[in-house]
Write a protein that holds these residues in place. Structure first.
Motif, PDB file in Angstrom:
ATOM      1  N   GLY A 152      -0.783   7.888   4.957  1.00 29.65           N
ATOM      2  CA  GLY A 152       0.474   8.312   4.355  1.00 29.65           C
ATOM      3  C   GLY A 152       0.518   8.054   2.864  1.00 29.65           C
ATOM      4  O   GLY A 152      -0.168   7.186   2.334  1.00 29.65           O
ATOM      5  N   ARG A 153       1.357   8.833   2.188  1.00 32.59           N
ATOM      6  CA  ARG A 153       1.457   8.678   0.726  1.00 32.59           C
ATOM      7  C   ARG A 153       1.942   7.295   0.327  1.00 32.59           C
ATOM      8  O   ARG A 153       1.461   6.713  -0.638  1.00 32.59           O
ATOM      9  CB  ARG A 153       2.407   9.737   0.167  1.00 32.59           C
ATOM     10  CG  ARG A 153       1.860  11.139   0.210  1.00 32.59           C
ATOM     11  CD  ARG A 153       2.774  12.062  -0.561  1.00 32.59           C
ATOM     12  NE  ARG A 153       2.281  13.421  -0.545  1.00 32.59           N
ATOM     13  CZ  ARG A 153       2.760  14.369  -1.336  1.00 32.59           C
ATOM     14  NH1 ARG A 153       3.734  14.083  -2.183  1.00 32.59           N
ATOM     15  NH2 ARG A 153       2.273  15.586  -1.289  1.00 32.59           N
ATOM     16  N   VAL A 154       2.932   6.793   1.055  1.00 32.52           N
ATOM     17  CA  VAL A 154       3.452   5.471   0.726  1.00 32.52           C
ATOM     18  C   VAL A 154       2.366   4.415   0.913  1.00 32.52           C
ATOM     19  O   VAL A 154       2.202   3.504   0.093  1.00 32.52           O
ATOM     20  CB  VAL A 154       4.693   5.131   1.576  1.00 32.52           C
ATOM     21  CG1 VAL A 154       5.107   3.682   1.391  1.00 32.52           C
ATOM     22  CG2 VAL A 154       5.846   6.055   1.205  1.00 32.52           C
ATOM     23  N   THR A 155       1.602   4.535   1.980  1.00 33.54           N
ATOM     24  CA  THR A 155       0.517   3.587   2.236  1.00 33.54           C
ATOM     25  C   THR A 155      -0.504   3.626   1.116  1.00 33.54           C
ATOM     26  O   THR A 155      -0.926   2.578   0.595  1.00 33.54           O
ATOM     27  CB  THR A 155      -0.180   3.910   3.575  1.00 33.54           C
ATOM     28  OG1 THR A 155       0.761   3.787   4.631  1.00 33.54           O
ATOM     29  CG2 THR A 155      -1.347   2.969   3.823  1.00 33.54           C
ATOM     30  N   VAL A 156      -0.922   4.831   0.711  1.00 28.20           N
ATOM     31  CA  VAL A 156      -1.909   4.962  -0.362  1.00 28.20           C
ATOM     32  C   VAL A 156      -1.349   4.444  -1.671  1.00 28.20           C
ATOM     33  O   VAL A 156      -2.036   3.763  -2.441  1.00 28.20           O
ATOM     34  CB  VAL A 156      -2.359   6.432  -0.494  1.00 28.20           C
ATOM     35  CG1 VAL A 156      -3.300   6.599  -1.680  1.00 28.20           C
ATOM     36  CG2 VAL A 156      -3.049   6.896   0.786  1.00 28.20           C
ATOM     37  N   HIS A 157      -0.076   4.740  -1.917  1.00 26.48           N
ATOM     38  CA  HIS A 157       0.560   4.255  -3.142  1.00 26.48           C
ATOM     39  C   HIS A 157       0.567   2.722  -3.175  1.00 26.48           C
ATOM     40  O   HIS A 157       0.314   2.112  -4.220  1.00 26.48           O
ATOM     41  CB  HIS A 157       1.990   4.783  -3.220  1.00 26.48           C
ATOM     42  CG  HIS A 157       2.676   4.457  -4.514  1.00 26.48           C
ATOM     43  ND1 HIS A 157       2.369   5.102  -5.686  1.00 26.48           N
ATOM     44  CD2 HIS A 157       3.647   3.554  -4.812  1.00 26.48           C
ATOM     45  CE1 HIS A 157       3.129   4.619  -6.661  1.00 26.48           C
ATOM     46  NE2 HIS A 157       3.913   3.680  -6.144  1.00 26.48           N
ATOM     47  N   ARG A 158       0.829   2.089  -2.039  1.00 29.22           N
ATOM     48  CA  ARG A 158       0.819   0.627  -1.984  1.00 29.22           C
ATOM     49  C   ARG A 158      -0.575   0.065  -2.253  1.00 29.22           C
ATOM     50  O   ARG A 158      -0.723  -0.966  -2.898  1.00 29.22           O
ATOM     51  CB  ARG A 158       1.324   0.148  -0.625  1.00 29.22           C
ATOM     52  CG  ARG A 158       2.790   0.440  -0.347  1.00 29.22           C
ATOM     53  CD  ARG A 158       3.692  -0.212  -1.371  1.00 29.22           C
ATOM     54  NE  ARG A 158       5.086  -0.017  -1.042  1.00 29.22           N
ATOM     55  CZ  ARG A 158       5.847  -0.921  -0.432  1.00 29.22           C
ATOM     56  NH1 ARG A 158       5.332  -2.070  -0.062  1.00 29.22           N
ATOM     57  NH2 ARG A 158       7.111  -0.658  -0.169  1.00 29.22           N
ATOM     58  N   MET A 159      -1.603   0.729  -1.742  1.00 26.43           N
ATOM     59  CA  MET A 159      -2.963   0.297  -2.040  1.00 26.43           C
ATOM     60  C   MET A 159      -3.221   0.333  -3.546  1.00 26.43           C
ATOM     61  O   MET A 159      -3.806  -0.595  -4.118  1.00 26.43           O
ATOM     62  CB  MET A 159      -3.979   1.208  -1.339  1.00 26.43           C
ATOM     63  CG  MET A 159      -3.975   1.170   0.168  1.00 26.43           C
ATOM     64  SD  MET A 159      -5.189   2.384   0.780  1.00 26.43           S
ATOM     65  CE  MET A 159      -4.740   2.434   2.520  1.00 26.43           C
ATOM     66  N   LEU A 160      -2.786   1.433  -4.173  1.00 27.26           N
ATOM     67  CA  LEU A 160      -2.991   1.568  -5.613  1.00 27.26           C
ATOM     68  C   LEU A 160      -2.190   0.538  -6.393  1.00 27.26           C
ATOM     69  O   LEU A 160      -2.619   0.079  -7.455  1.00 27.26           O
ATOM     70  CB  LEU A 160      -2.605   2.982  -6.065  1.00 27.26           C
ATOM     71  CG  LEU A 160      -3.411   4.127  -5.448  1.00 27.26           C
ATOM     72  CD1 LEU A 160      -2.970   5.456  -6.035  1.00 27.26           C
ATOM     73  CD2 LEU A 160      -4.899   3.922  -5.649  1.00 27.26           C
ATOM     74  N   CYS A 161      -1.025   0.168  -5.868  1.00 24.09           N
ATOM     75  CA  CYS A 161      -0.237  -0.878  -6.515  1.00 24.09           C
ATOM     76  C   CYS A 161      -0.963  -2.220  -6.471  1.00 24.09           C
ATOM     77  O   CYS A 161      -0.959  -2.976  -7.440  1.00 24.09           O
ATOM     78  CB  CYS A 161       1.132  -1.001  -5.842  1.00 24.09           C
ATOM     79  SG  CYS A 161       2.281   0.335  -6.235  1.00 24.09           S
TER      80      CYS A 161
END
Length: 214
Positions: A152-161
């Motif tokens: 999911g986008r939110v999951t990937v965004h959290r990884m990048l964070c």
């Protein structure tokens, strides 16, 4: 074959072996006749161990003498400032060191998320890349790969964070000049999977998380 600096030295060596299968290293006769034979290495004596005994740090495989001298200079600068500047430090090694130093100041739930991101996703993806060679296209390819495979986008965004936090600390410590992991918008970057379809939700910034990480 060697040149001196205030501390440390650079020299050329190769992997050729004698009739007893012993590596010749700097003693190979081809080094004196063929300027393209072998690769460049730097070596520097260090006293950083707890027992205070001198030992030698060596890093090799540089194609040019200039590259080996630059790597030696960076290593010595890191030793002087107390900031690790090992030119061979990988992204995986840095993330592992960073998490172990960081987790003591994190809340348990945040530490758990960081641990999962670092060891389950980031280290396996970037293991072979040197930290000094780490660039934004590596991260973009990682994000696209994750989205393509159904994350999911939110999951990937959290990884990048998490990655951005780690690299941001490297910048603040003087280890890196800039944070190439600073998150970007996912607007218009839908995961190309038939089951999920395009998402219309843009993840919020790292500072204002609103959804838990799967």
């Amino acid at each position: 074959m060697r040149s001196s600096a205030k501390r440390g030295r650079v020299y050329r060596r190769c992997g050729c072996r004698d009739q007893h299968r012993k590596q010749l290293g700097t003693r190979c006769p081809l080094l004196a006749t063929d300027p393209r034979h072998g690769t460049w290495t730097f070596a520097v004596d260090s006293h950083t161990r707890i027992d205070a005994r001198r030992h030698t740090i060596r890093r090799g495989g540089y194609l040019k003498k200039k590259a080996a001298k630059k790597a030696l200079h960076r290593y010595l600068e890191g030793e002087r400032t107390g900031i690790a500047r090992d030119p061979d430090q990988s992204v995986a090694d840095y993330l592992d060191d960073w998490f172990h130093a960081k987790q003591a100041e994190l809340k348990p739930t945040t530490a758990s998320h960081y641990r999962r991101h670092v060891y389950d996703d980031l280290i396996p993806a970037f293991r072979a890349i040197r930290l000094d060679d780490f660039r934004r296209p590596h991260i973009r390819a990682f994000a696209d790969h994750q989205l393509t495979h159904g994350r999911g986008r939110v999951t990937v965004h959290r990884m990048l964070c998490t990655l951005s936090s780690a690299l941001g600390d490297a910048v603040r410590a003087g280890r890196l000049r800039r944070n190439v992991g600073r998150p970007w918008s996912f607007a218009g970057r839908a995961a190309p999977t038939a089951s999920s379809g395009p998402s219309t939700t843009r993840p919020r910034s790292c500072a204002t998380p609103t959804e838990p990480t799967p």
